[in-house]
Structures are given as structure tokens and as C-alpha cells.
Enzyme design. Structure first.
Site, short mmCIF file in Angstrom:
data_model
loop_
_atom_site.label_atom_id
_atom_site.label_comp_id
_atom_site.label_asym_id
_atom_site.label_seq_id
_atom_site.Cartn_x
_atom_site.Cartn_y
_atom_site.Cartn_z
N PRO A 103 0.94 -1.27 -0.05
CA PRO A 103 -0.07 -0.05 0.01
C PRO A 103 0.86 1.44 0.05
CG PRO A 103 -0.84 -1.71 1.65
CD PRO A 103 0.50 -2.30 1.13
N CYS A 104 0.24 2.38 -0.63
CA CYS A 104 0.97 3.57 -0.69
C CYS A 104 0.75 4.46 0.27
CB CYS A 104 1.04 4.18 -2.27
SG CYS A 104 -0.57 4.56 -2.62
N GLN A 105 -0.39 4.49 0.85
CA GLN A 105 -1.05 5.47 1.97
C GLN A 105 -0.13 6.04 2.80
OE1 GLN A 105 -2.43 2.68 1.11
NE2 GLN A 105 -4.44 2.87 0.22
#
Length: 500
Positions: A103-105
């Protein structure tokens, strides 16, 4: 074990003809794994925390082995523990390639200078739980010393909170001995019947002496304005030249109009058994409740079948069976008649107006019988609610969409099981949203691939996956380059020995 020693042993094993061994992190049900499996790689292990997705991966790639179906949280599963649990020996020797899409959040407000600290001071990031998953991914790469890495993510990772995370990750990997490159690819240009845009990053160990390139497109499609706009936003930081020091971005290979047209929705799912939702509802065969995969639907071969459908039926290792068990749809009794009236390409504003017209038609019928409820009464509201969806068309313009049969589908989302209105079947007679198996087809999962769980978990697994057909194209390129690097390294060593 020293990284240099592990790299030498892996190169020697591949020179001896060994299979490329793959570790899939954040694997989901296995879209990336399936692509690498298709080109002859061994899917050695996966790390996935979702129980249904982990079970699907184990069912498809490890014959249902309990230890491989076990969900694992990467944050509490260091490489040494993983390889010990799976009996794979030392973690630095177990894998040749690491793939996955963390995930990039986490990095919305993290700058490149901070991310560089991960290489030498990972504890500096551990106070931020959002950053943890990317840290674990980078830790796995460092500890497992793969010869190559493939990372996938959404286009926004190129412009996330004002930071190009793909560039920052490339810098970290480069500092650890890799040559990196990343780009944006659209799945429809690689034979997938879906216009899905994603970022892909490839990294090779410097010992392989390979530059990063990406596979050439096989199909052409004019992307709608929304896709081109999203790509422009993602590439905005690149246009500012903020990362000119290293410049790991690789322009996507040209997709010329001389290529064959993209695979359409009808070519993808037109051969699947029909499901007439209104008839099933009238016959009492479509009811509320969980959709389990326990009712077989005969899977016959129609007179004509597209090349794409044939590929999905005959994928090596995952051939179609005599019956389908996951060709199930959502229970949406209010909307089946409305679906039948929509035109291809219609979205929610058109659906809302159509529903209002249907409501007026119903009122007119009741007035003829002198049975129409008074406007504004509870009965009037109940009748309206039974026909007209409750959403504001100005706030949710893209909530619905009826697919066009002669065009690839729009991007499948992970929440498809709870909100499948984004993919209404193009066939007005069937008048329904797509089934689990149709979603799998649009994502290029072969018909023999099994999804664990019920309908909603299966939709989530499909929507989260990398399209296997695109993964296959990437795997072909990556493995070919790896083999070329190994061969070149062997030739260099032989020359050095001869000169010596």
C-alpha cells in the site's frame, strides 16, 4: 549470510538451469503469481494477511497445502520466520525474485530525504504505522537479496501528497545494489479486456548489468478522457523535473494504432452461460443471502468463441472445468428492470432519469386503476423508493455504468461485491450486474482459477489483483532479462578465467 555470497549462489544455480523462484508479498489471491507461473517460474511462497485471499493463493499454487493457505501479516512475519515455517532453508537463498504491491498511503507527507533514511535507519520510520508496510517490503528485499524485484501500485504513487514515491523507492533500492525503472502501463494495451492503469517498478541486481525496459503493447485502445487525465496528474511531478538527479522513470512503450484492437467486453465474457436476472427473480430462484460457490452451472462451448475466451478456458495449469461454480450475481430486485432500459455507456445520471420515468409510468398505471397513492404520503414514498435509487446524481455521476459490448471494461474496483453498479452487463435481456466469473474474465483470470470464500470476498480479491495476462507480459520481460544477465555474467567469468 553476506549478500554477495547469496547473489553468487543464486547466479550459479540459475546457470545450472534452475527454475526462477518467486516470493509474492501482499500477494492477494495471486494475480502477479499467476503471470510468473505462466512463464515457468516456481511460486515458492506468498505473504498475504486476508484469510480468503491467502487461502485462494494456497489452493491455486500449492494444492491446498495448509501451511501455504495460512494468512500472514508481513509486519509480524520476518523473512527468517517465513522460510522456516515453509521449510525453505535460509531466507537469503530461498528466492530469486520478489514481487508485490505494498500500500502507498503511508507516504502522503514523507519526503525523499526521510525515505532515504530507511536504508540505514529503518527505526526512524517505525513510529509511523502508515509507513510500516513499505518498510517491511524493503526489509524483505534487503534480507532476501533477490536478483530482481517487481512492484505494482496505483498511478497516484507518482504524485502522492506532492511526492513521487516510486522515485523515492527507486533511490532506496539503488542504494542497496539495484538498477531501477518504473512506468505507467494500461492493461487494455496488453490483451486484458479492462482499461486498468497501474504503476510498475522493476529492479535488477547490478551484477546482472541489465537496464530496465517494459514489454511492448500488443493491443491498441483510445483511452477515455478520465484515464488520460489521471495519467497527466500522476506524471505532473515528472514534468516539474523534481527528480532530475536520478531519473528512474521510463516512458511507457509506444502503443501504435497499427496494433490489433483491444479485447472487448463481449469477447471476454460473451461465451459464458446467460443469467436472466428478472426470470430467476420471478421464479424465486434469486433470493437475498450470501452467494456461495456450491451450485454448478453447465459450461458448454458455443459455436463461436473468441481467442481471448479460448485462452481463458485453456490456460496451462488452470483449464476450465465442465461446470462453473462462481458464476453468481448480486441480489438487486429494485434495479433489474432499470438495467434493461439503460443504454450502453449510460452512467448514474441517465439511470436516475430513467428510474424517474419508470416511477411516473407506474403512477400512471395506478391512476388508471384509481389506486395511485397521494403525492408525499408514506405509500407514495415507498413506491418511489421501490423504483428510484436514493443517490444524488450530481454527487455520484460515476456510481453506475452500463458496459459497452464492443469496448474494454472500465477499471474493476475492490468494492465490486458491495457496489457492482460500475459494471452493469451490456446485455439488456440479462439485465444485471456482472458475476464473479465475469469479473474474473475481465481481469484475465483463467476459468480454472479458484476463489476462496463467498461472492463478496471473491469480488474483493479480483478487484485487488494485478491482471494475470499483464503480469505474464511483465514476467516474460523480467525473466528474459534475468537469464540474459546470468548468461552474460557467465561469459564474463569464463573470459576472465581464460585471460587469467
Amino acid at each position: 549470510m553476506a549478500t554477495s555470497t547469496a547473489i553468487r549462489q543464486k547466479l550459479a544455480r540459475l546457470r545450472g538451469g534452475g527454475k526462477v523462484r518467486v516470493l509474492d508479498l501482499f500477494s492477494g489471491c495471486g494475480g502477479l503469481s499467476l503471470g510468473f507461473h505462466a512463464v515457468g517460474c516456481e511460486i515458492v511462497a506468498a505473504v498475504e494477511h486476508d484469510p480468503d485471499a491467502a487461502k485462494s493463493h494456497g489452493l491455486n499454487f500449492h494444492a491446498g497445502s495448509p501451511v501455504h493457505m495460512e494468512p500472514r501479516d508481513i509486519s509480524s512475519t520476518p523473512p527468517a520466520n517465513l522460510t522456516k515455517a515453509l521449510g525453505l532453508g535460509h531466507h537469503s537463498l530461498a528466492f530469486d525474485v520478489v514481487i508485490g504491491g505494498p500500500p502507498c498511503q503511508a507516504f502522503a507527507r514523507v519526503g525523499r530525504s526521510k525515505l532515504r533514511e530507511v536504508a540505514d535507519h529503518p527505526e526512524a520510520f517505525r513510529h509511523d504505522p502508515r509507513a510500516r508496510l513499505y518498510i517491511e517490503y524493503l526489509d524483505y528485499v534487503e534480507e532476501c537479496a533477490p536478483l530482481a524485484v517487481l512492484m505494482e501500485n496505483v498511478p497516484d504513487v507518482l504524485n502522492h501528497g506532492g511526492h513521487n514515491i516510486a522515485e523515492e523507492i527507486s533511490e532506496v533500492l539503488e542504494s542497496r545494489g539495484y538498477r531501477c525503472g518504473y512506468t505507467l502501463l494500461n492493461a487494455a494495451r496488453y490483451g486484458v479486456p479492462q482499461m486498468r492503469e497501474r504503476m510498475f517498478l522493476i529492479a535488477y541486481r547490478k551484477e546482472l548489468q541489465q537496464t530496465v525496459e517494459f514489454p511492448k503493447p500488443t493491443h491498441w485502445v483510445d483511452l477515455p478522457a478520465g484515464y488520460e487525465g489521471s495519467r497527466a496528474v500522476a506524471l505532473k511531478l515528472l514534468s516539474r523535473d523534481l527528480f532530475s538527479e536520478s531519473g528512474h522513470y521510463v516512458p511507457a512503450p509506444d502503443a501504435g494504432r497499427n496494433l490489433k484492437p483491444a479485447v472487448t467486453a463481449k469477447q471476454a465474457i460473451g461465451d459464458l452461460p446467460t443469467i436472466y436476472a428478472r426470470k430467476l427473480l420471478a421464479d424465486g430462484l434469486l433470493t437475498r443471502g450470501a452467494r456461495r460457490f456450491n451450485v454448478p452451472i453447465a459450461f458448454n462451448r458455443p459455436r463461436s468463441i473468441s481467442r481471448y475466451a479460448e485462452e481463458m478456458r485453456s490456460w496451462p495449469g488452470f483449464p476450465a472445468k465442465a461446470a462453473l461454480y462462481d458464476h453468481v450475481i448480486r441480489y438487486l430486485p429494485r434495479d433489474y428492470e432499470l438495467f434493461s432500459r439503460l443504454r450502453p455507456g449510460d452512467q448514474y445520471p441517465q439511470a436516475y432519469q430513467c428510474a424517474l420515468k419508470m416511477f411516473e409510468e407506474k403512477l400512471a398505471q395506478l391512476r388508471k386503476k384509481k389506486a395511485a397513492p397521494e403525492s408525499g404520503t408514506a405509500a407514495w414514498n415507498r413506491l418511489r423508493d421501490s423504483i428510484v435509487p436514493p443517490y444524488d446524481p450530481d454527487k455520484f455521476p460515476n456510481k453506475w455504468r452500463k458496459m459497452e459490448e464492443d469496448w474494454p471494461a472500465r477499471t474493476l474496483m475492490a468494492h465490486l461485491g458491495k457496489d457492482s453498479y460500475s459494471h452493469i452487463h451490456y446485455d439488456s435481456d440479462q439485465a444485471r450486474t456482472i458475476s464473479v466469473r465475469e469479473a474474473a474474465r475481465l481481469q484475465s483470470f483463467p476459468d480454472g482459477f479458484v476463489f476462496s470464500g463467498t461472492m463478496n470476498p471473491a469480488f474483493r480479491q479480483i478487484g485487488n489483483a494485478v491482471p494475470p495476462l499483464l503480469a505474464k507480459r511483465l514476467a516474460e520481460m523480467l525473466v528474459s532479462r534475468m537469464r540474459a544477465g546470468v548468461a552474460a555474467k557467465e561469459a564474463t567469468n569464463e573470459l576472465a578465467e581464460a585471460v587469467g
